[in-house]
Write an enzyme that holds these catalytic residues in place. Structure first.
Site, mmCIF file in Angstrom:
data_model
loop_
_atom_site.group_PDB
_atom_site.id
_atom_site.type_symbol
_atom_site.label_atom_id
_atom_site.label_comp_id
_atom_site.label_asym_id
_atom_site.label_seq_id
_atom_site.Cartn_x
_atom_site.Cartn_y
_atom_site.Cartn_z
ATOM 1 N N GLU A 154 10.408 -16.093 -9.148
ATOM 2 C CA GLU A 154 9.179 -14.878 -8.710
ATOM 3 C C GLU A 154 8.926 -14.286 -10.202
ATOM 4 O OE1 GLU A 154 12.854 -11.674 -6.787
ATOM 5 O OE2 GLU A 154 10.562 -11.190 -6.508
ATOM 6 N N HIS A 191 20.852 -36.116 -0.842
ATOM 7 C CA HIS A 191 20.420 -36.502 0.288
ATOM 8 C C HIS A 191 19.021 -36.329 0.457
ATOM 9 C CE1 HIS A 191 24.557 -37.365 2.585
ATOM 10 N NE2 HIS A 191 24.744 -35.545 1.464
ATOM 11 N N LYS A 239 7.125 -4.478 -3.467
ATOM 12 C CA LYS A 239 8.602 -3.622 -4.415
ATOM 13 C C LYS A 239 8.991 -3.843 -3.301
ATOM 14 C CE LYS A 239 11.672 -2.835 -6.525
ATOM 15 N NZ LYS A 239 13.793 -4.085 -6.231
ATOM 16 N N LYS A 263 14.735 -15.326 -8.239
ATOM 17 C CA LYS A 263 14.700 -14.988 -9.176
ATOM 18 C C LYS A 263 13.480 -15.582 -10.573
ATOM 19 C CE LYS A 263 15.404 -11.062 -8.855
ATOM 20 N NZ LYS A 263 16.004 -11.298 -7.668
ATOM 21 N N TRP A 304 -2.748 -2.742 -1.788
ATOM 22 C CA TRP A 304 -1.927 -4.340 -1.846
ATOM 23 C C TRP A 304 -3.086 -5.006 -0.751
ATOM 24 C CZ3 TRP A 304 0.404 -8.408 0.745
ATOM 25 C CH2 TRP A 304 1.448 -8.961 -0.019
ATOM 26 N N ASN A 331 -1.411 2.588 5.669
ATOM 27 C CA ASN A 331 -1.141 1.730 5.210
ATOM 28 C C ASN A 331 -0.054 0.578 6.399
ATOM 29 O OD1 ASN A 331 2.648 1.757 4.473
ATOM 30 N ND2 ASN A 331 1.012 -0.457 4.256
ATOM 31 N N GLY A 332 -0.150 -0.989 6.081
ATOM 32 C CA GLY A 332 0.259 -1.164 7.837
ATOM 33 C C GLY A 332 -1.072 -2.513 8.444
ATOM 34 N N CYS A 343 0.972 -1.378 0.047
ATOM 35 C CA CYS A 343 0.319 0.428 0.003
ATOM 36 C C CYS A 343 0.883 1.097 -0.076
ATOM 37 C CB CYS A 343 -0.803 -0.068 0.709
ATOM 38 S SG CYS A 343 -2.147 -1.199 1.880
ATOM 39 N N ARG A 368 5.692 0.293 -6.004
ATOM 40 C CA ARG A 368 5.693 -0.515 -4.635
ATOM 41 C C ARG A 368 4.748 -1.932 -4.909
ATOM 42 N NH1 ARG A 368 6.579 3.098 0.183
ATOM 43 N NH2 ARG A 368 5.136 1.973 0.746
ATOM 44 N N GLU A 393 20.143 -17.092 -5.217
ATOM 45 C CA GLU A 393 19.287 -16.161 -5.810
ATOM 46 C C GLU A 393 18.531 -16.489 -7.233
ATOM 47 O OE1 GLU A 393 18.152 -13.338 -4.634
ATOM 48 O OE2 GLU A 393 18.123 -11.921 -6.669
#
Ligand code: AGP
Length: 592
Positions: free
Chosen positions: A474, A490, A587, A471, A76, A100-101, A2, A27, A467
């Site tokens: 996502e 294993h 983001k 990527k 969001w 926002n929160g 948000c 965002r 990493e």
């Protein structure tokens, strides 16, 4: 996540809010809305004009709403699905609010307010706040917001309008970010500084537990008792502006910017005065590192480098877990918190907790005016430039550089010497440029239909593998695991069958035989193998070889990751997705 905005401007208030919301889009969000205070004609008094919709900010285009005082929001979804009704602003009686929160005690408050006669129209936790403000109101707008906030648990940045106070906006912040700003003939509040670029000329971030008021054509910060705080506003630098996308995606653009970002970050590191952290680093018997997602991988790289060079342990934690483990951190310890945005709630909370226990906090962030930078005892700034794509790329490589630089400084403070590779850091931008030339398009074409894949590594290459896998997950939405190659036998190997893709990074000569063995085990089971290395003599160990530009081995993770970022982006495109808008992700993750 948000984003909130507020604006007071006699002219063009709606347009100014719309532009600010557009700059908050990066965002990540799923709905947007604006409310303006409007004069009621012919009855007199004020009411609200509200426009809110599920979908993009562009859905708010159209006839402008009139009024000089307004608030806006990009949502969001956390509580309640993305919908027109759940979109902000929320209205109750004389009040409209954006938030926002997360209100952690919202269920109990909702029950209490319902019992008191309130009827909720949305499923959001935010509606609780506006109804609470309305109940607390006894004619003093500011006091009502303060009293309502005192009942909230969790995190919030709110901006509130009241029909009895035209021209006023009252805002509050606890944990979630909030900035006050002033431009030509307009006053603003906003979730972040870059979203104000082009609108405001001066800004001042509010501290935790503080309030911002716009009233009587002025903007000021206040403490919890309502007393005005004297804090200077600083000029908003031109480089704070959000960049234009141009052709292609932000992610592609940002990968291409890696060499420049590295050069800028290195230049800034060379000018950084490390003296303030000399004593804590010299005295530290161990370091702690906390971060989330990609930044956590940079924290792991910090661990690898410090343990290798300085020979002190680094306890690395995902920030969301750190605070709940009752971490054994205290005076004499140094905690390094890594966050591109500097606003990630989990990382902020972890850093706050460490500080409360007496630790010295070093922030590694791309946002000089972020909450993390404000909280830290010392900040190391990435100069990656604005990173808009949700997937972190250039910021990660710059975080690696900062982490290594910090490792070098720690070594210097403890043993008055620098690591052997320190003088080679200047080669990073050029090597990154060469890594951008690695052609992975055939690989992306080959694997774009894969149902899953593994990324392997040993030593420093495990982090690159992790990493790379993140990527691919996502943005290409393919299940991927980043793993220590030695763990293959294993359990992981069970999933390898005919055609299963396995990519390994191998940048440490001494570990090459073992990594190549792992690939042989994959091949023996029909898997398709890819090897990324600067050692061309290893090419025969895999079905496909990606040659990396050579650098001193400890610096190789900065270039080894670049072809993997390109690969993920290419896969994303081939599968028909937008790399800049990964589903469900934001983001700036400003809630825990
Ligand atoms: C990376 O591609 C992700 N989008 C994500 O893991 C990100 O790195 C994480 O949320 C941390 O963000 P920060 O660096 O702004 O704290």
């Amino acid at each position: 996540m948000c984003g909130i905005a507020g604006c007071f401007s006699e002219k063009g208030c709606y347009e100014k809010l719309l532009r600010t919301l557009r700059r908050l889009e990066y965002r990540g969000y799923d709905s947007a809305g604006i409310a303006l205070l409007r004069k009621n004609r012919p009855r007199g008094g004020y009411g609200f004009s509200v426009r809110k919709k599920r979908g993009y900010v562009s859905a708010l285009d159209g006839t402008r709403l009139s009024g000089s005082t307004g608030i806006g929001h990009t949502r969001w979804a956390t509580h309640g699905a993305p919908s027109d009704v759940n979109a902000h602003p929320h209205v109750a009686g004389k009040f409209a609010l954006v938030h926002n929160g997360i209100v952690e005690n919202y269920a109990a408050l909702r029950e209490e307010l319902t019992a008191a006669g309130e009827t909720f129209v949305s499923e959001t936790d935010s509606e609780v706040i506006v109804r609470l403000v309305s109940r607390c109101y006894k004619g003093d707008f500011f006091a009502a917001v303060r009293d309502a906030c005192a009942r909230l648990e969790g995190s919030y940045a709110v901006a509130v309008l009241c029909t009895d106070f035209p021209g006023e906006i009252v805002c509050a912040r606890k944990k979630s970010p909030l900035v006050a700003a002033a431009g030509k003939n307009a006053l603003y509040v906003c979730s972040d500084v870059p979203a104000l670029a082009g609108e405001a000329e001066f800004f001042c971030p509010a501290g935790d537990g503080e309030f911002i008021r716009i009233a009587g054509g002025k903007i000021f910060l206040c403490d919890g008792d309502g007393k005005e705080i004297e804090r200077p506003f600083v000029r908003l630098a031109a480089q704070s502006a959000l960049p234009e996308k141009g052709e292609g995606s932000f992610m592609e653009k940002e990968i291409a910017e890696i060499p420049q970002a590295l050069a800028d970050t290195l230049k800034s590191l060379r000018r950084t005065d490390f003296a303030p952290c000399a004593r804590p680093l010299r005295g530290a018997k161990r370091l702690f590192a906390v971060a989330c997602g990609t930044a956590y991988h940079a924290a792991l790289a910090l661990r690898d480098m410090v343990e290798e060079e300085v020979k002190i342990p680094v306890l690395c934690h995902t920030a969301s877990e750190f605070r709940y483990r009752g971490p054994l951190i205290g005076e004499g310890d140094v905690l390094v918190a890594i966050s591109q945005s500097g606003e990630t709630a989990d990382t902020l909370e972890a850093a706050r907790g460490a500080k409360e226990r007496g630790a010295y906090v070093v922030a590694v962030t791309n946002a000089a005016h972020s909450s993390l930078a404000a909280l830290a005892d010392f900040s190391l700034l990435l100069h990656a430039g604005p990173e808009i794509a949700v997937a972190a790329t250039k910021s990660y490589v710059c975080q690696l550089l900062c982490a290594w630089y910090l490792a070098a400084q720690t070594l210097f403070f403890k043993q008055t010497r620098l690591p052997a590779w320190f003088g080679e850091l200047d080669r990073l931008p050029e090597a990154a440029r060469a890594a951008l030339g690695c052609d992975v398009s055939a690989l992306a074409e080959q694997f774009s239909g894969a149902r899953g894949m593994y990324f392997l590594g040993r030593g420093q290459d495990v982090v690159t593998a992790m990493e790379g896998a993140l990527k691919v997950k996502e943005i290409a939405y393919i299940f991927a695991e980043g793993y220590a190659a030695g763990e293959l036998k294993h359990g992981t190997l069970a999933l390898v069958e005919e055609g299963f893709p396995v990519a390994a990074a191998c940048t440490v000569r001494a570990l090459a035989p073992k990594t190549c063995n792992a690939l042989a085990e994959v091949k023996a089971r029909g898997g398709v193998t890819v090897l990324l290395s600067q050692y061309r003599d290893l090419a025969a160990a895999a079905d496909v070889f990606v040659a990396l530009p050579p650098l001193p081995e400890p610096l190789m993770p900065a270039v080894a990751v670049i072809p993997l970022q390109k690969f993920a982006c290419d896969m994303c495109r081939r599968r028909g997705y937008d790399p800049d808008k990964p589903r469900n992700l934001a983001k700036s993750v400003t809630v825990e």
